[in-house]
Design a protein around this motif. Structure first.
Motif, PDB file in Angstrom:
ATOM      1  N   PRO A 136     -19.225  -8.616   9.267  1.00  0.00           N
ATOM      2  CA  PRO A 136     -18.471  -8.649  10.535  1.00  0.00           C
ATOM      3  C   PRO A 136     -17.591  -9.893  10.688  1.00  0.00           C
ATOM      4  O   PRO A 136     -16.489  -9.821  11.210  1.00  0.00           O
ATOM      5  N   GLU A 137     -18.098 -11.033  10.237  1.00  0.00           N
ATOM      6  CA  GLU A 137     -17.368 -12.293  10.378  1.00  0.00           C
ATOM      7  C   GLU A 137     -17.440 -13.063   9.064  1.00  0.00           C
ATOM      8  O   GLU A 137     -18.336 -12.838   8.248  1.00  0.00           O
ATOM      9  N   ILE A 138     -16.489 -13.992   8.883  1.00  0.00           N
ATOM     10  CA  ILE A 138     -16.512 -14.825   7.690  1.00  0.00           C
ATOM     11  C   ILE A 138     -17.767 -15.704   7.735  1.00  0.00           C
ATOM     12  O   ILE A 138     -17.977 -16.436   8.710  1.00  0.00           O
ATOM     13  N   PRO A 139     -18.619 -15.622   6.721  1.00  0.00           N
ATOM     14  CA  PRO A 139     -19.840 -16.431   6.720  1.00  0.00           C
ATOM     15  C   PRO A 139     -19.511 -17.925   6.776  1.00  0.00           C
ATOM     16  O   PRO A 139     -18.637 -18.393   6.048  1.00  0.00           O
ATOM     17  N   PRO A 140     -20.212 -18.672   7.624  1.00  0.00           N
ATOM     18  CA  PRO A 140     -19.926 -20.114   7.724  1.00  0.00           C
ATOM     19  C   PRO A 140     -20.256 -20.868   6.447  1.00  0.00           C
ATOM     20  O   PRO A 140     -19.701 -21.927   6.187  1.00  0.00           O
ATOM     21  N   ASP A 141     -21.175 -20.304   5.642  1.00  0.00           N
ATOM     22  CA  ASP A 141     -21.577 -20.964   4.404  1.00  0.00           C
ATOM     23  C   ASP A 141     -21.041 -20.232   3.174  1.00  0.00           C
ATOM     24  O   ASP A 141     -21.670 -20.210   2.118  1.00  0.00           O
ATOM     25  N   ALA A 142     -19.861 -19.604   3.337  1.00  0.00           N
ATOM     26  CA  ALA A 142     -19.277 -18.828   2.237  1.00  0.00           C
ATOM     27  C   ALA A 142     -19.088 -19.710   1.014  1.00  0.00           C
ATOM     28  O   ALA A 142     -18.550 -20.813   1.087  1.00  0.00           O
ATOM     29  N   GLU A 143     -19.553 -19.198  -0.132  1.00  0.00           N
ATOM     30  CA  GLU A 143     -19.477 -19.946  -1.380  1.00  0.00           C
ATOM     31  C   GLU A 143     -18.365 -19.399  -2.255  1.00  0.00           C
ATOM     32  O   GLU A 143     -18.016 -18.224  -2.173  1.00  0.00           O
TER      33      GLU A 143
ATOM     34  N   LEU B 189       0.805  -1.223   0.000  1.00  0.00           N
ATOM     35  CA  LEU B 189       0.000   0.000   0.000  1.00  0.00           C
ATOM     36  C   LEU B 189       0.838   1.272   0.000  1.00  0.00           C
ATOM     37  O   LEU B 189       0.273   2.371  -0.076  1.00  0.00           O
ATOM     38  N   ASP B 190       2.131   1.147   0.054  1.00  0.00           N
ATOM     39  CA  ASP B 190       2.987   2.328   0.099  1.00  0.00           C
ATOM     40  C   ASP B 190       2.809   3.169  -1.169  1.00  0.00           C
ATOM     41  O   ASP B 190       3.048   2.694  -2.287  1.00  0.00           O
ATOM     42  N   GLY B 191       2.377   4.408  -1.006  1.00  0.00           N
ATOM     43  CA  GLY B 191       2.217   5.313  -2.136  1.00  0.00           C
ATOM     44  C   GLY B 191       0.951   5.108  -2.946  1.00  0.00           C
ATOM     45  O   GLY B 191       0.774   5.718  -4.006  1.00  0.00           O
ATOM     46  N   VAL B 192       0.037   4.275  -2.459  1.00  0.00           N
ATOM     47  CA  VAL B 192      -1.191   3.958  -3.190  1.00  0.00           C
ATOM     48  C   VAL B 192      -2.296   4.952  -2.827  1.00  0.00           C
ATOM     49  O   VAL B 192      -2.464   5.321  -1.667  1.00  0.00           O
ATOM     50  N   ASP B 193      -3.065   5.373  -3.846  1.00  0.00           N
ATOM     51  CA  ASP B 193      -4.173   6.307  -3.635  1.00  0.00           C
ATOM     52  C   ASP B 193      -5.517   5.609  -3.479  1.00  0.00           C
ATOM     53  O   ASP B 193      -6.441   6.149  -2.859  1.00  0.00           O
ATOM     54  N   LEU B 194      -5.634   4.417  -4.043  1.00  0.00           N
ATOM     55  CA  LEU B 194      -6.922   3.734  -4.090  1.00  0.00           C
ATOM     56  C   LEU B 194      -6.686   2.240  -4.264  1.00  0.00           C
ATOM     57  O   LEU B 194      -5.751   1.830  -4.954  1.00  0.00           O
ATOM     58  N   VAL B 195      -7.546   1.428  -3.637  1.00  0.00           N
ATOM     59  CA  VAL B 195      -7.422  -0.026  -3.730  1.00  0.00           C
ATOM     60  C   VAL B 195      -8.707  -0.616  -4.288  1.00  0.00           C
ATOM     61  O   VAL B 195      -9.814  -0.210  -3.902  1.00  0.00           O
ATOM     62  N   LEU B 196      -8.567  -1.564  -5.206  1.00  0.00           N
ATOM     63  CA  LEU B 196      -9.689  -2.350  -5.691  1.00  0.00           C
ATOM     64  C   LEU B 196      -9.487  -3.785  -5.237  1.00  0.00           C
ATOM     65  O   LEU B 196      -8.412  -4.367  -5.469  1.00  0.00           O
ATOM     66  N   ASP B 197     -10.508  -4.366  -4.596  1.00  0.00           N
ATOM     67  CA  ASP B 197     -10.427  -5.744  -4.129  1.00  0.00           C
ATOM     68  C   ASP B 197     -11.488  -6.574  -4.825  1.00  0.00           C
ATOM     69  O   ASP B 197     -12.681  -6.352  -4.637  1.00  0.00           O
ATOM     70  N   GLY B 198     -11.031  -7.534  -5.626  1.00  0.00           N
ATOM     71  CA  GLY B 198     -11.953  -8.430  -6.314  1.00  0.00           C
ATOM     72  C   GLY B 198     -11.685  -9.879  -5.984  1.00  0.00           C
ATOM     73  O   GLY B 198     -12.022 -10.765  -6.766  1.00  0.00           O
ATOM     74  N   THR B 199     -11.091 -10.136  -4.828  1.00  0.00           N
ATOM     75  CA  THR B 199     -10.766 -11.510  -4.445  1.00  0.00           C
ATOM     76  C   THR B 199     -12.016 -12.242  -3.976  1.00  0.00           C
ATOM     77  O   THR B 199     -13.023 -11.630  -3.619  1.00  0.00           O
ATOM     78  N   ASP B 200     -11.939 -13.579  -3.947  1.00  0.00           N
ATOM     79  CA  ASP B 200     -13.075 -14.372  -3.471  1.00  0.00           C
ATOM     80  C   ASP B 200     -12.723 -15.104  -2.178  1.00  0.00           C
ATOM     81  O   ASP B 200     -13.261 -16.160  -1.877  1.00  0.00           O
ATOM     82  N   ASN B 201     -11.838 -14.500  -1.411  1.00  0.00           N
ATOM     83  CA  ASN B 201     -11.378 -15.088  -0.154  1.00  0.00           C
ATOM     84  C   ASN B 201     -11.634 -14.088   0.964  1.00  0.00           C
ATOM     85  O   ASN B 201     -11.086 -12.981   0.954  1.00  0.00           O
ATOM     86  N   PHE B 202     -12.467 -14.449   1.926  1.00  0.00           N
ATOM     87  CA  PHE B 202     -12.844 -13.496   2.972  1.00  0.00           C
ATOM     88  C   PHE B 202     -11.676 -13.104   3.867  1.00  0.00           C
ATOM     89  O   PHE B 202     -11.602 -11.968   4.342  1.00  0.00           O
TER      90      PHE B 202
END
Length: 248
Positions: free
Chosen positions: A176-183, A120-133
């Motif tokens: 708030p928490e990782i869903p137990p049934d995360a798909e 994140l050093d020097g970053v202005d904006l972050v995009l998160d498209g991961t499928d891992n909570f």
């Protein structure tokens, strides 16, 4: 403008430059911006293509994975010949071919609590498209700590969502928490074009945030039901008990 952009850039970004909400000042902001894309998959692929095409000056892509044949159904930044290659290396090559004015940094590693500060050093904006909570939580916590806006997207089956998060509300106020049934998409499937829709929406929100154009999805979540062809937007309230941004 001549001192800021070459003749090639003026022609390349002509459709932006005539937009009242972008124009020369907005295009200069895009050129000066550094954006980190976490995940070079279904959402990161279209988002990266549109941000590079838009003229974001510096794009960093972080992902430890390689291109698999099953990715090609939706991860349009890759070609069949990229199978087995590092996703970030293949992405960087494609983005540089699309727009040589953009500096692309390929980061073939995972985003976690130990790598967050450097990434994140020097970053202005972050995009998160991961499928891992777990990764999503790590990205959110780092963005809150560093005061960096976060554009978050998610897809599964026929439904997608996009939100913009800051110091409060943050992503953990929503989840708030990782869903137990995360798909995962691997388990339940996803329609390929949905990745293009949501990834493009993420890029659009990023461009609005950088240029100051219009109203962003800050503090809101846009939910798109592709099967019903319907969208709805809901407010995300700050959680006073949020483990990341809540008051002690």
């Amino acid at each position: 403008m001549g001192a800021q952009f070459t003749d090639d850039e003026i022609e390349r970004y002509a459709r932006h430059l005539v937009l009242r909400e972008v124009g020369g000042p907005g295009q200069q902001k895009l050129k000066a911006a550094t954006v980190l894309i976490v995940g070079a998959g279904g959402l990161g692929a279209p988002a990266a293509l549109y941000l590079a095409a838009a003229g974001v000056g510096s794009i960093r892509i972080v992902d430890p994975d390689v291109v698999d044949l099953s990715n090609l159904q939706r991860q349009i930044i890759y070609a069949g010949a990229d199978r087995g290659r590092s996703k970030v290396d293949a992405s960087a090559e494609r983005l540089q071919g699309l727009n040589s004015n953009v500096a692309v940094t390929a980061l073939n590693q995972a985003f976690d609590d130990t790598t967050a500060d450097a990434l994140l050093d020097g970053v202005d904006l972050v995009l998160d498209g991961t499928d891992n909570f777990a990764v999503r939580f790590s990205v959110n916590a780092a963005c809150v700590q560093h005061g960096i806006p976060l554009v978050s997207g998610a897809i599964g089956r026929w439904t997608g969502q996009v939100g913009v998060f800051g110091r409060k509300p943050c992503y953990r106020c929503l989840v708030p928490e990782i869903p137990p049934d995360a798909e995962t998409c691997a388990a339940v499937g996803v329609i390929g074009a949905l990745a293009g829709v949501i990834g493009s929406m993420m890029a659009l929100e990023a461009i609005k945030l950088i240029t100051g154009a219009g109203e962003t999805l800050s503090g809101r979540l846009l939910i798109y039901d592709a099967l019903a062809a319907e969208t709805r937007t809901v407010r995300v309230a700050g959680d006073p008990d949020c483990p990341v941004c809540g008051q002690a």
